[in-house]
Design a protein around this motif. Structure first.
Motif, PDB file in Angstrom:
ATOM      1  N   ILE A 141      69.486  65.922  19.343  1.00  0.00           N
ATOM      2  CA  ILE A 141      68.273  66.707  19.062  1.00  0.00           C
ATOM      3  C   ILE A 141      67.248  66.494  20.170  1.00  0.00           C
ATOM      4  O   ILE A 141      66.584  67.438  20.610  1.00  0.00           O
ATOM      5  N   ASP A 142      67.126  65.239  20.663  1.00  0.00           N
ATOM      6  CA  ASP A 142      66.213  64.972  21.781  1.00  0.00           C
ATOM      7  C   ASP A 142      66.643  65.718  23.041  1.00  0.00           C
ATOM      8  O   ASP A 142      65.813  66.066  23.884  1.00  0.00           O
ATOM      9  N   MET A 143      67.952  65.960  23.200  1.00  0.00           N
ATOM     10  CA  MET A 143      68.455  66.722  24.353  1.00  0.00           C
ATOM     11  C   MET A 143      68.098  68.203  24.258  1.00  0.00           C
ATOM     12  O   MET A 143      68.211  68.926  25.248  1.00  0.00           O
ATOM     13  N   GLY A 144      67.702  68.658  23.078  1.00  0.00           N
ATOM     14  CA  GLY A 144      67.329  70.054  22.910  1.00  0.00           C
ATOM     15  C   GLY A 144      68.274  70.860  22.050  1.00  0.00           C
ATOM     16  O   GLY A 144      68.137  72.087  21.964  1.00  0.00           O
ATOM     17  N   ILE A 145      69.240  70.215  21.418  1.00  0.00           N
ATOM     18  CA  ILE A 145      70.156  70.940  20.535  1.00  0.00           C
ATOM     19  C   ILE A 145      69.418  71.246  19.229  1.00  0.00           C
ATOM     20  O   ILE A 145      68.888  70.333  18.584  1.00  0.00           O
ATOM     21  N   PRO A 146      69.354  72.494  18.776  1.00  0.00           N
ATOM     22  CA  PRO A 146      68.680  72.828  17.516  1.00  0.00           C
ATOM     23  C   PRO A 146      69.335  72.102  16.337  1.00  0.00           C
ATOM     24  O   PRO A 146      70.572  72.071  16.239  1.00  0.00           O
ATOM     25  N   PRO A 147      68.543  71.505  15.452  1.00  0.00           N
ATOM     26  CA  PRO A 147      69.119  70.756  14.330  1.00  0.00           C
ATOM     27  C   PRO A 147      70.069  71.571  13.466  1.00  0.00           C
ATOM     28  O   PRO A 147      71.077  71.049  12.989  1.00  0.00           O
ATOM     29  N   PHE A 148      69.783  72.849  13.247  1.00  0.00           N
ATOM     30  CA  PHE A 148      70.645  73.645  12.363  1.00  0.00           C
ATOM     31  C   PHE A 148      72.024  73.855  13.001  1.00  0.00           C
ATOM     32  O   PHE A 148      73.037  73.909  12.293  1.00  0.00           O
ATOM     33  N   LEU A 149      72.081  73.979  14.341  1.00  0.00           N
ATOM     34  CA  LEU A 149      73.379  74.102  15.004  1.00  0.00           C
ATOM     35  C   LEU A 149      74.163  72.806  14.898  1.00  0.00           C
ATOM     36  O   LEU A 149      75.370  72.803  14.650  1.00  0.00           O
ATOM     37  N   LEU A 150      73.478  71.681  15.089  1.00  0.00           N
ATOM     38  CA  LEU A 150      74.143  70.374  14.995  1.00  0.00           C
ATOM     39  C   LEU A 150      74.671  70.133  13.589  1.00  0.00           C
ATOM     40  O   LEU A 150      75.785  69.639  13.402  1.00  0.00           O
ATOM     41  N   ALA A 151      73.889  70.491  12.589  1.00  0.00           N
ATOM     42  CA  ALA A 151      74.313  70.302  11.202  1.00  0.00           C
ATOM     43  C   ALA A 151      75.557  71.111  10.874  1.00  0.00           C
ATOM     44  O   ALA A 151      76.393  70.690  10.070  1.00  0.00           O
ATOM     45  N   ASN A 152      75.698  72.273  11.501  1.00  0.00           N
ATOM     46  CA  ASN A 152      76.834  73.146  11.202  1.00  0.00           C
ATOM     47  C   ASN A 152      78.096  72.787  11.984  1.00  0.00           C
ATOM     48  O   ASN A 152      79.181  73.289  11.660  1.00  0.00           O
ATOM     49  N   THR A 153      77.984  71.956  13.020  1.00  0.00           N
ATOM     50  CA  THR A 153      79.141  71.684  13.877  1.00  0.00           C
ATOM     51  C   THR A 153      79.632  70.241  13.847  1.00  0.00           C
ATOM     52  O   THR A 153      80.798  69.986  14.146  1.00  0.00           O
ATOM     53  N   LEU A 154      78.768  69.285  13.517  1.00  0.00           N
ATOM     54  CA  LEU A 154      79.154  67.872  13.599  1.00  0.00           C
ATOM     55  C   LEU A 154      80.017  67.491  12.393  1.00  0.00           C
ATOM     56  O   LEU A 154      79.561  67.535  11.252  1.00  0.00           O
ATOM     57  N   ASN A 155      81.279  67.139  12.641  1.00  0.00           N
ATOM     58  CA  ASN A 155      82.183  66.705  11.574  1.00  0.00           C
ATOM     59  C   ASN A 155      82.006  65.232  11.241  1.00  0.00           C
ATOM     60  O   ASN A 155      81.845  64.856  10.085  1.00  0.00           O
ATOM     61  N   THR A 156      82.080  64.391  12.272  1.00  0.00           N
ATOM     62  CA  THR A 156      82.062  62.940  12.092  1.00  0.00           C
ATOM     63  C   THR A 156      81.387  62.310  13.296  1.00  0.00           C
ATOM     64  O   THR A 156      81.586  62.748  14.435  1.00  0.00           O
TER      65      THR A 156
END
Length: 473
Positions: free
Chosen positions: A342-357
């Motif tokens: 998130i600090d790198m600039g990745i939107p939280p909603f995108l990270l929540a939808n893609t991070l498995n583990t």
């Protein structure tokens, strides 16, 4: 006398078999060879035999058994099996210090070789189980020749001594075959060289043998067996992240899958997987390789490391478009991966939808079972404000013996913290909420500190080894 001033030339006058047979440590003085031994009988017979073997006058001197054993283990490798007949032919020469050194480091399961020069001396150290051990001292006059040979073998400029250089050596002596990553750094008194020994043999790598608990393995497999999404492994350099990734690739390597990797460097070669070596000097970066990978119809993509926002964005894009992405990232904990992205600039909603583990990993040295000593434990040895997970009345200390090269430790174990991202945690990521202790407790997730403490409480490691991890609970 408990410290002997030894150098490489003296040590090479006697081979390992002779040193252990006669239990001697050689030191050349004024045209004769002074041999230290712990034997107090038949010194005349031993000296006569050594004179015949070496052609040099021999003088014997006795030292305590413990001192002789210490130096034999330090300077003369004793193997359970005899080396092959051509083990002495290293890099095309029969009596080559560099080739002997590399082969010895591989036999000792070392990860790195350090050649260092100072004002008055030069030394060679190797890293075993994460710790540096001095193996040789070099004459300053011999040091430049060794460095030049390394440069020639790795295709570097031998005339350039002012700038750092990086190269690669393909080592093959008939007994061992592997690649070596070379890094040369100009220092105050000369050039320091680090040789990273890369293990090309991936046949023995398996997730079942890496130290996962049954629950951790189940959570990890749930993440990597999904058809898309991201699995990220965090930890410092040398914590075993790459080995875990390769074990995962071996599991996923099926005829029905197209697997692509971009790595720096390629540490293992895997049949059936398309591996690409990073070359930033010509523009082949992690991000640019990922863009091309998406046009290569991949099923699984492995990125050696997420270093910058461009690589992170491309990894997210790849996982959103139906690919499974595996990668590493430098953070202190499994959940810290989320805040770093998130600090790198990745939107939280995108990270929540893609991070498995998300996984955090460390390597902990194990106490040598042959010499560890048990004694009563004082809770004052814990970090301040640390609350132990259970009472410990006694603990074990490293002592050091022949079997562990007098380090007190033998082998390492991986310690994991694995967090599967479920709906509740995904919602916290979207809302930028980082307090997940209650969620982890409900999921029965063990942290790095808990898993490390379990090794300590069982007597497998020392409080000194796990002390830094007890702050990450």
């Amino acid at each position: 006398m408990e410290e002997l001033d030894l150098n490489l030339a003296d040590l090479k006058l006697i081979n390992a078999q002779q040193a252990w047979h006669y239990r001697i440590i050689p030191q050349q003085l004024d045209g004769y060879l002074l041999c230290y031994t712990d034997r107090d009988t038949d010194l005349r017979q031993v000296s006569e035999e050594l004179e015949l073997l070496t052609g040099i006058g021999i003088t014997m001197e006795t030292l305590p058994q413990g001192i002789i054993t210490k130096y034999l283990n330090k300077y003369y490798l004793r193997e359970d099996a005899e080396p092959s007949a051509n083990a002495g032919a290293h890099l095309g020469e029969s009596a080559d210090f560099l080739g002997d050194l590399i082969a010895e480091a591989r036999r000792l399961k070392s990860s790195d070789i350090h050649l260092e020069i100072y004002e008055e001396r030069c030394r060679v150290r190797i890293r075993i189980d994460g710790q540096m051990i001095e193996r040789y001292r070099l004459e300053k006059t011999a040091y430049p020749a060794v460095i030049n040979k390394i440069k020639i073998l790795s295709g570097l400029d031998i005339a350039e001594k002012r700038l750092p250089q990086d190269g690669r050596i393909n080592f093959d002596n008939g007994q061992y075959k592997f690649d070596i990553r070379v890094s040369i750094l100009p220092t105050l008194h000369g050039e320091k060289v680090v040789l990273r020994l890369l293990n090309n043999d991936a046949t023995n790598i398996s997730l079942d043998t890496l130290g996962f608990s049954p629950q951790d393995l189940r959570h990890y497999l749930e993440g990597v067996q999904r058809p898309n999404g991201m699995v990220l492994i965090s930890g410092p350099t040398g914590s075993g992240k790459t080995t875990t990734l390769y074990a995962t690739l071996k599991l996923l390597n099926k005829e029905t899958r197209n697997i692509l990797t971009i790595e720096d460097p390629i540490e293992y070669t895997l049949e059936g997987i398309n591996q690409v070596q990073l070359k930033e000097s010509i523009g082949l970066t992690f991000a640019s390789a990922l863009r091309t990978f998406l046009r290569q119809d991949p099923d699984v993509i492995m990125v050696g490391e997420i270093r910058d926002v461009d690589t992170a964005a491309m990894a997210i894009r790849a996982s959103l478009t139906g690919h499974l992405v595996l990668s590493t990232i430098h953070t202190n904990s499994a959940w810290g991966t989320v805040s770093r992205l998130i600090d790198m600039g990745i939107p939280p909603f995108l990270l929540a939808n893609t991070l498995n583990t998300t996984v955090a990993q460390r390597l902990v040295r194990l106490l040598c079972p042959a010499c560890k000593q048990e004694e009563a434990f004082d809770e004052a040895l814990y970090p301040r404000n640390f609350i132990p997970y259970k009472a410990v009345s006694s603990h074990h200390l490293p002592k050091g013996c022949d079997q562990c090269h007098h380090t007190g430790y033998r082998g390492r174990a991986a310690v994991y913290e694995i967090i599967p991202i479920d709906r509740a945690l995904a919602e916290k990521i979207k809302r930028n909420e980082y307090d997940i202790q209650q969620n982890l407790a409900e999921m029965n997730i063990k942290t790095l500190a808990e898993n490390a403490f379990s090794l300590f409480a069982a007597g497998h490691t020392s409080i000194e080894e796990i002390y830094p991890l007890l702050f990450s609970f």
